[in-house]
Scaffold this motif. Structure first.
Motif, short mmCIF file in Angstrom:
data_model
loop_
_atom_site.label_atom_id
_atom_site.label_comp_id
_atom_site.label_asym_id
_atom_site.label_seq_id
_atom_site.Cartn_x
_atom_site.Cartn_y
_atom_site.Cartn_z
N THR A 106 0.72 -1.09 -0.16
CA THR A 106 -0.18 -0.24 -0.41
C THR A 106 0.70 1.13 0.00
O THR A 106 2.28 1.38 0.15
N GLN A 107 0.53 2.33 -0.08
CA GLN A 107 1.04 3.55 0.05
C GLN A 107 1.43 4.36 1.24
O GLN A 107 -0.04 4.41 1.91
N LEU A 108 2.05 4.55 1.04
CA LEU A 108 2.42 6.02 2.61
C LEU A 108 2.90 7.11 2.84
O LEU A 108 3.82 7.26 1.86
N ILE A 109 2.09 7.34 3.68
CA ILE A 109 2.78 8.94 3.32
C ILE A 109 2.88 9.62 4.55
O ILE A 109 2.52 9.12 5.30
N VAL A 110 4.22 10.30 4.20
CA VAL A 110 4.61 10.52 5.90
C VAL A 110 5.18 12.23 6.32
O VAL A 110 5.97 12.34 5.80
N PRO A 111 3.99 12.97 5.99
CA PRO A 111 4.46 14.41 5.98
C PRO A 111 5.25 14.75 7.33
O PRO A 111 4.91 14.25 8.35
N CYS A 112 6.96 15.81 7.38
CA CYS A 112 7.05 15.95 8.66
C CYS A 112 7.13 17.62 8.84
O CYS A 112 7.44 18.26 7.85
N TYR A 113 7.00 17.22 10.30
CA TYR A 113 7.68 19.06 10.80
C TYR A 113 8.84 19.29 10.64
O TYR A 113 8.98 20.64 10.70
N ASP A 114 9.01 18.13 11.36
CA ASP A 114 10.80 17.92 11.92
C ASP A 114 11.51 18.33 11.28
O ASP A 114 11.16 16.55 11.01
N PRO A 115 13.02 18.44 10.78
CA PRO A 115 13.62 17.77 10.25
C PRO A 115 14.72 16.67 10.37
O PRO A 115 14.81 15.36 9.85
N ILE A 116 14.90 17.25 12.08
CA ILE A 116 15.36 15.57 11.93
C ILE A 116 14.40 14.78 12.50
O ILE A 116 15.19 13.44 12.01
N VAL A 117 13.10 15.06 12.81
CA VAL A 117 12.38 13.85 12.20
C VAL A 117 11.82 12.88 11.53
O VAL A 117 12.32 11.94 11.29
N MET A 118 11.97 13.66 10.95
CA MET A 118 11.97 13.50 9.11
C MET A 118 13.46 12.61 9.11
O MET A 118 13.36 11.03 8.34
N THR A 119 14.18 12.71 9.02
CA THR A 119 15.44 11.70 8.75
C THR A 119 15.52 10.45 9.28
O THR A 119 15.75 9.53 8.66
N VAL A 120 15.15 10.81 10.84
CA VAL A 120 14.90 9.55 11.67
C VAL A 120 13.51 8.50 10.93
O VAL A 120 14.03 7.68 10.62
N ALA A 121 12.29 8.91 10.91
CA ALA A 121 11.77 8.86 10.18
C ALA A 121 11.89 7.90 8.57
O ALA A 121 11.22 6.54 8.80
N GLN A 122 12.41 8.79 7.62
CA GLN A 122 12.98 7.79 6.53
C GLN A 122 13.84 6.38 7.13
O GLN A 122 13.81 5.85 5.99
N GLU A 123 15.15 6.87 7.40
CA GLU A 123 15.66 5.29 8.65
C GLU A 123 14.79 4.38 8.79
O GLU A 123 14.22 2.77 8.90
#
Lengths: 221, 406
Positions: free
Chosen positions: B240-257
């Protein structure tokens, strides 16, 4: 090794953070401040990654002409415009130039106008939407479907109407008293129960992270 | 006539000014005749407890002339020196009526208020009258030293609570390791995640996962990463497709991992794309506008809100409801919980957010820690009841055990 080193680092710094809470010593405070400074340093590098991510996602949308790609054009145009005006400006001698390390850009009239007359009103508009959403959410929450929902409805009415000036002294006084009781006794009791649970959950999760039991943040949940 | 009035006015003003001058001179002469006040007594100076050093506390018995009806003492001036012979430097003052001064120094050596640690210091307090020249100095107190403390004694109850809780956790983790069956109350919100992902797969619509406005160092965001990892794994399995828009760039980096690792674990690393997890902005309402736009354009089958949320919670959840998505929320922000409860289908209340990772994983280690939390809660309930009884009967000895100092 790829997993052990981060777990070891988390353990060391986690234990230090627990230690520094109990130790007000100057050395402990100095290390704590030093570590906190690293958050800013990491944050700045991460911001570059974040902006790159935004540009990449928006550019990809425009390139493949995906659904509503026009919004991405607006996003990129706004990003680069603000960036340009944010790093250019006039110095004390009235000379125009690029200022990467100093604050001249923040006083650039175009930067300030875009900020004050476009960004701030848009933000205010978004925030004011909350009032309408509260009304629609309240309509849904306050329907007297069963006994508990009716209790909620009555309590909410008392709390909301307590400041009504048309109730008169006697009725208004009792409304105020009942509202204060509702807020300070059942409401506060429920809030504190949730807060105690949150506190324990936080300590539990923190210990799990320090001890390497919880590894979800590394993609190993 | 008008000129006569002006002349009279000028004469009157000149005469009044002259009288005022005479009054001031009279007051000045009174000031010169004030008797020197009695000095303060019992001056003690001691190191401030439980601190990083560079701080001393002064206490004294006020001057007998600092009392109702007398009031000749206007303030107390504090002087400090590194030698009993001086020179003494004025470091501050307090109005009359006070009998304490906190001499809190600045940590930087260059600062004027810097107080050196482990150095002999001498103090003196002057009782000062309305005429600053008429004053009486106290006896010099010293030597006294300030120290940096390694242990905060006011936090002993917290230390005990953490040790007991840690011990309980270790015990239940070892019990779980030995294979004991540990019951965990079902969490409707987490049980619904599986159904929600299945629904999204059937509808061919994406799943929107919002990590909130928290930063990566917040416990609720860390808990959210764990849930994201489980959701991403299942999403990868169902393709399925997942969309994760992030508010904080550090959170984005961790979430990507996190998402990348989950796709790898699910055996679909090729399905992962860095653009699934992307950064929007660190501006609260700009972020809300962007996420609302995604909701209305992409019409996700499921919206998952896990983490720290503030005023934007209701705007997001109501928009999601308008878009017809199934919504699952979880936050430890008590003020936002009512909004999520009203607008979402399932809500994880407070600590359930932290319990979700253990519930999803079903690993003995995680369940053991959850059990420890339950026992700690039982202990808190018992202690609260005992505290209520003790407070009502005035048994302060019991309630003081739990007192924590800043």
């Amino acid at each position: 090794m790829k997993r052990q080193i981060p777990i070891f680092l988390v353990f060391v710094f986690g234990v230090f953070m627990v230690f520094q809470y109990f130790s007000p010593h100057e050395a402990s405070e100095w290390i704590y401040k030093f570590l906190m400074d690293w958050i800013y340093i990491i944050g700045i590098f991460a911001m570059a990654l974040g902006i790159w991510s935004l540009i990449h996602v928006s550019y990809d949308k425009i390139k493949h002409k995906r659904h509503d790609w026009g919004y991405s054009v607006v996003t990129l145009a706004a990003l680069f415009t603000m960036m340009f005006f944010g790093i250019t400006g006039f110095n004390e001698n009235g000379e125009w130039g690029f200022y990467f390390m100093t604050q001249e850009g923040l006083t650039n009239p175009m930067f300030r106008n875009f900020f004050n007359h476009i960004l701030v009103p848009i933000e205010t508009t978004m925030f004011s939407l909350l009032a309408f959403f509260i009304a629609s959410a309240a309509y849904r929450a306050f329907r007297a479907r069963n006994v508990l929902a009716t209790m909620l409805l009555v309590s909410a009415l008392i709390v909301m109407l307590r400041f009504n000036p048309y109730f008169g002294d006697t009725f208004g006084f009792y409304m105020n008293k009942t509202a204060a009781w509702l807020l300070n006794v059942p409401n506060m009791a429920a809030k504190r129960a949730i807060l105690i649970g949150i506190g324990l959950g936080m300590v539990g999760t923190a210990l799990k992270v320090i001890l390497g039991i919880e590894r979800g943040y590394m993609g190993k949940g | 006539m008008r000129y006569i009035f002006v002349i009279f006015s000028l004469v009157f003003l000149t005469f009044s000014a002259g009288l005022a001058q005479v009054d001031t001179l009279g007051a000045d002469s009174t000031l010169l005749n004030i008797a020197p006040p009695a000095p303060i007594s019992n001056l003690t100076v001691y190191d401030k407890a439980n601190d990083h050093g560079h701080a001393l506390i002064l206490e004294w018995k006020p001057s007998p002339d600092d009392a109702a009806g007398k009031n000749t003492v206007m303030m107390y001036e504090i002087y400090r020196s590194e030698s009993p012979d001086g020179p003494f430097e004025n470091i501050g003052s307090v109005p009359s009526g006070n009998s304490r001064y906190d001499n809190i120094g600045i940590l930087e050596k260059e600062a004027r208020d810097y107080i050196p640690d482990n150095t002999d210091l001498y103090y003196r307090v002057d009782a000062v009258t309305i005429n600053p020249e008429i004053r009486t100095s106290s006896e010099i107190f010293g030597p006294v030293r300030s120290y940096s403390n390694w242990f905060h004694r006011g936090r002993v109850p917290v230390l005990f609570a953490v040790l007991i809780f840690g011990g309980l956790m270790m015990y239940f983790v070892s019990v779980a390791r030995k294979g004991a069956e540990l019951y965990v109350r079902p969490l409707a919100g987490i049980a619904a995640v599986d159904d929600a992902i299945g629904r999204a797969t059937e509808m061919g619509r994406p799943i929107l996962y919002i990590l909130g406005l928290g930063t990566a160092d917040m416990i609720s965001t860390i808990a959210s990463f764990t849930i994201l990892s489980r959701v991403a794994k299942q999403v990868a399995e169902y393709q399925t497709q997942l969309i994760v828009p992030c508010y904080d760039p550090i959170v984005m980096t961790v979430a990507q991992e996190v998402v990348k690792s989950s796709y790898l674990d699910a055996g679909h690393p090729d399905a992962y794309n860095d653009d699934m997890v992307f950064y929007i902005t660190t501006n609260q309402f700009a972020y809300v506008a962007a996420v609302n736009g995604i909701m209305m354009r992409e019409l996700p089958a499921t919206n998952v809100y896990m983490g720290k949320f503030y005023a934007e919670s209701l705007i997001l959840a109501e928009t999601g409801a308008v878009a017809g998505s199934i919504q699952i929320a979880g936050t430890d922000e008590v003020g936002q919980l009512p909004f999520f409860i009203v607008a979402c289908d399932y809500t994880l209340i407070g600590e359930e957010l932290y319990a979700a990772s253990a519930y999803l994983g079903r690993e003995p280690l995680m369940l053991g820690s959850l059990k420890a939390q339950d026992y700690a809660k039982a202990a808190v309930i018992i202690l609260s009841i005992l505290g209520i009884i003790a407070a009502n009967f005035g048994w302060t000895a019991f309630t003081n055990i739990f007192k924590v100092l800043d």
